[in-house]
Scaffold this active site. Structure first.
Site, PDB file in Angstrom:
ATOM      1  N   GLY A  50      -9.711  39.320  36.298  1.00 52.44           N
ATOM      2  CA  GLY A  50      -9.696  38.007  36.970  1.00 52.44           C
ATOM      3  C   GLY A  50     -10.685  37.068  36.309  1.00 52.44           C
ATOM      4  O   GLY A  50     -11.332  36.266  36.980  1.00 52.44           O
ATOM      5  N   VAL A  89      -3.682  43.558  37.427  1.00 52.92           N
ATOM      6  CA  VAL A  89      -4.537  44.726  37.679  1.00 52.92           C
ATOM      7  C   VAL A  89      -3.857  45.801  38.537  1.00 52.92           C
ATOM      8  O   VAL A  89      -4.294  46.947  38.560  1.00 52.92           O
ATOM      9  CB  VAL A  89      -5.880  44.347  38.345  1.00 52.92           C
ATOM     10  N   ASN A 127     -13.220  42.341  39.299  1.00 48.14           N
ATOM     11  CA  ASN A 127     -13.399  41.082  40.046  1.00 48.14           C
ATOM     12  C   ASN A 127     -12.100  40.487  40.580  1.00 48.14           C
ATOM     13  O   ASN A 127     -12.125  39.771  41.590  1.00 48.14           O
ATOM     14  CB  ASN A 127     -14.100  40.078  39.124  1.00 48.14           C
ATOM     15  N   SER A 175     -16.825  42.071  49.262  1.00 46.81           N
ATOM     16  CA  SER A 175     -17.010  40.861  50.084  1.00 46.81           C
ATOM     17  C   SER A 175     -17.740  41.267  51.357  1.00 46.81           C
ATOM     18  O   SER A 175     -17.578  42.401  51.838  1.00 46.81           O
ATOM     19  CB  SER A 175     -15.643  40.272  50.458  1.00 46.81           C
ATOM     20  N   TYR A 202      -7.365  41.728  53.749  1.00 47.76           N
ATOM     21  CA  TYR A 202      -8.499  41.485  52.853  1.00 47.76           C
ATOM     22  C   TYR A 202      -9.706  42.352  53.246  1.00 47.76           C
ATOM     23  O   TYR A 202     -10.332  42.989  52.395  1.00 47.76           O
ATOM     24  CB  TYR A 202      -8.851  39.999  52.918  1.00 47.76           C
ATOM     25  N   ALA A 222      -9.714  45.158  54.931  1.00 50.20           N
ATOM     26  CA  ALA A 222      -9.438  46.573  54.640  1.00 50.20           C
ATOM     27  C   ALA A 222      -9.560  46.841  53.138  1.00 50.20           C
ATOM     28  O   ALA A 222     -10.113  47.869  52.727  1.00 50.20           O
ATOM     29  CB  ALA A 222      -8.036  46.946  55.131  1.00 50.20           C
ATOM     30  N   LYS A 243     -11.426  45.253  50.946  1.00 50.15           N
ATOM     31  CA  LYS A 243     -12.822  45.182  50.481  1.00 50.15           C
ATOM     32  C   LYS A 243     -13.661  46.332  51.059  1.00 50.15           C
ATOM     33  O   LYS A 243     -14.577  46.826  50.402  1.00 50.15           O
ATOM     34  CB  LYS A 243     -13.427  43.821  50.831  1.00 50.15           C
TER      35      LYS A 243
HETATM   36  P1  NAP Z   1     -10.266  32.860  42.256  1.00 51.38           P
HETATM   37  O1  NAP Z   1     -10.949  31.578  41.855  1.00 51.38           O
HETATM   38  O2  NAP Z   1      -8.961  32.785  42.945  1.00 51.38           O
HETATM   39  O3  NAP Z   1     -10.133  33.753  40.922  1.00 51.38           O
HETATM   40  C1  NAP Z   1      -9.479  35.000  40.917  1.00 51.38           C
HETATM   41  C2  NAP Z   1      -8.784  35.197  39.588  1.00 51.38           C
HETATM   42  O4  NAP Z   1      -8.115  36.476  39.621  1.00 51.38           O
HETATM   43  C3  NAP Z   1      -7.706  34.144  39.317  1.00 51.38           C
HETATM   44  O5  NAP Z   1      -7.711  33.746  37.976  1.00 51.38           O
HETATM   45  C4  NAP Z   1      -6.434  34.893  39.687  1.00 51.38           C
HETATM   46  O6  NAP Z   1      -5.273  34.368  39.085  1.00 51.38           O
HETATM   47  C5  NAP Z   1      -6.776  36.283  39.178  1.00 51.38           C
HETATM   48  N1  NAP Z   1      -5.858  37.290  39.700  1.00 51.38           N
HETATM   49  C6  NAP Z   1      -5.168  37.266  40.884  1.00 51.38           C
HETATM   50  N2  NAP Z   1      -4.364  38.342  40.971  1.00 51.38           N
HETATM   51  C7  NAP Z   1      -4.537  39.056  39.833  1.00 51.38           C
HETATM   52  C8  NAP Z   1      -3.962  40.249  39.329  1.00 51.38           C
HETATM   53  N3  NAP Z   1      -3.033  40.917  40.023  1.00 51.38           N
HETATM   54  N4  NAP Z   1      -4.353  40.700  38.116  1.00 51.38           N
HETATM   55  C9  NAP Z   1      -5.264  40.012  37.386  1.00 51.38           C
HETATM   56  N5  NAP Z   1      -5.828  38.866  37.807  1.00 51.38           N
HETATM   57  C10 NAP Z   1      -5.475  38.391  39.007  1.00 51.38           C
HETATM   58  O7  NAP Z   1     -11.203  33.719  43.195  1.00 51.38           O
HETATM   59  P2  NAP Z   1     -12.804  33.933  43.228  1.00 51.38           P
HETATM   60  O8  NAP Z   1     -13.313  33.213  44.411  1.00 51.38           O
HETATM   61  O9  NAP Z   1     -13.392  33.693  41.890  1.00 51.38           O
HETATM   62  O10 NAP Z   1     -12.830  35.495  43.593  1.00 51.38           O
HETATM   63  C11 NAP Z   1     -13.194  36.508  42.672  1.00 51.38           C
HETATM   64  C12 NAP Z   1     -13.512  37.760  43.464  1.00 51.38           C
HETATM   65  O11 NAP Z   1     -14.582  37.499  44.360  1.00 51.38           O
HETATM   66  C13 NAP Z   1     -12.347  38.265  44.328  1.00 51.38           C
HETATM   67  O12 NAP Z   1     -12.297  39.671  44.300  1.00 51.38           O
HETATM   68  C14 NAP Z   1     -12.727  37.786  45.715  1.00 51.38           C
HETATM   69  O13 NAP Z   1     -12.145  38.585  46.734  1.00 51.38           O
HETATM   70  C15 NAP Z   1     -14.227  37.942  45.661  1.00 51.38           C
HETATM   71  N6  NAP Z   1     -14.928  37.138  46.665  1.00 51.38           N
HETATM   72  C16 NAP Z   1     -14.863  35.788  46.646  1.00 51.38           C
HETATM   73  C17 NAP Z   1     -15.546  35.068  47.613  1.00 51.38           C
HETATM   74  C18 NAP Z   1     -15.532  33.574  47.664  1.00 51.38           C
HETATM   75  O14 NAP Z   1     -16.096  33.023  48.623  1.00 51.38           O
HETATM   76  N7  NAP Z   1     -14.971  32.878  46.690  1.00 51.38           N
HETATM   77  C19 NAP Z   1     -16.270  35.748  48.609  1.00 51.38           C
HETATM   78  C20 NAP Z   1     -16.294  37.137  48.594  1.00 51.38           C
HETATM   79  C21 NAP Z   1     -15.633  37.824  47.608  1.00 51.38           C
HETATM   80  P3  NAP Z   1      -4.389  33.291  39.951  1.00 51.38           P
HETATM   81  O15 NAP Z   1      -5.217  32.061  40.067  1.00 51.38           O
HETATM   82  O16 NAP Z   1      -3.149  33.099  39.167  1.00 51.38           O
HETATM   83  O17 NAP Z   1      -4.125  33.961  41.276  1.00 51.38           O
END
Ligand code: NAP
Length: 246
Positions: free
Chosen positions: A12, A63, A89, A141, A154, A156, A158
């Site tokens: 990601g 992934v 990630n 998370s 989500y 479950a 995490k």
């Molecule tokens: P994001 O901006 O949506 O970035 C996630 C990236 O992963 C995007 O480029 C997405 O592509 C890609 N992705 C989605 N499905 C995928 C797959 N099957 N295989 C490979 N890549 C894939 O999200 P983020 O906020 O940076 O989140 C990153 C991580 O942090 C996640 O695991 C999220 O659960 C965790 N997190 C985030 C927050 C928050 O507040 N932002 C809080 C807690 C945890 P697309 O754009 O095409 O979907």
């Protein structure tokens, strides 16, 4: 240069937290592999990182597909000869109240967030265990710790990532492979930009430090955990949430 020449695979990695972690690792001297499903953003990230002097291999991959995961690991090994650090990630949300949640929404989130982490951990830990050194960081998370209405899938996934982290840490410790999880609170990315202003303001009130987190906050923690400065830390879940879950 805390991570000089460390070959680091970030899933990601095309945007948001993953991309910021990749950029922070490059600044510390790491060589990168970024993979993502989003080909357009992946290309953009690769070009911009290369312009800034990073050594980066960008690979399109889902992934949750074991053949994609094997292909990424094979190409990474062909290109760099090893993998030192893995950052699991990639993650998605498909929010809905439990009674309205479809099987598709459940499966999509579990497949990407949890199965994806398992597949990459399994494939990369083989390489790391063989050379008796390595580091895996899973992006979980706080929702996996405290739960959240509307996010059964989500939460479950995490919570599963946290259990996987602790188990992998126990299994690989004797091979000197450390496995830790980062549990962010509210970080400003495309994922949270989707939320309504009303929800954002409600969440802000719950954050003692009085601000939303930035991807850089998470990246600094990932750099520390991957570095030698954290060489005695494994199996931990480190919350980075501005005090939201004190
Ligand atoms: P994001 O901006 O949506 O970035 C996630 C990236 O992963 C995007 O480029 C997405 O592509 C890609 N992705 C989605 N499905 C995928 C797959 N099957 N295989 C490979 N890549 C894939 O999200 P983020 O906020 O940076 O989140 C990153 C991580 O942090 C996640 O695991 C999220 O659960 C965790 N997190 C985030 C927050 C928050 O507040 N932002 C809080 C807690 C945890 P697309 O754009 O095409 O979907």
């Amino acid at each position: 240069m805390l991570l000089k020449d460390k070959v680091t695979l970030v899933t990601g990695g095309a945007q948001g937290i993953g991309r910021t972690i990749a950029e922070a690792f490059a600044k510390e001297g790491a060589k990168l592999i970024i993979c993502d499903v989003n080909e357009e953003n992946l290309k953009k990230a690769e070009e911009e990182m290369q312009k800034n002097g990073a050594q980066v291999l960008a690979l399109k991959a889902n992934v949750s597909s074991s053949s994609d995961v094997d292909e990424v690991v094979r190409k990474s090994l062909d290109n760099y000869g090893t993998i030192d650090i893995l950052i699991n990630n990639a993650g998605i949300t498909r929010d809905n109240l439990m009674l309205r949640m479809s099987e598709e929404e459940w499966d999509a989130v579990l497949n990407i967030n949890l199965k994806g982490t398992f597949l990459f951990t399994k494939a990369c830990s083989k390489v790391m265990a063989k050379k008796r050194t390595g580091c895996i960081i899973n992006v979980a998370s706080i929702i996996g710790v405290i739960g959240n209405a509307g996010q059964a899938n989500y939460a479950a996934s995490k919570a599963g990532v946290i259990g996987l982290t602790k188990t992998a840490a126990k299994e690989f410790a004797k091979r000197n492979v450390r496995v830790n999880a980062i549990a962010p609170g509210f970080i400003q990315t495309a994922m949270t930009d989707k939320l309504s202003e009303e929800i954002r303001q409600l969440m802000l009130k719950e954050i003692p430090l009085g601000r939303f987190g930035q991807p850089d906050d998470v990246a600094s923690l990932a750099v520390f955990l991957a570095s030698e400065n954290a060489s005695y830390i494994t199996g931990q879940v480190i919350r980075i949430d501005g005090g939201m879950v004190i």
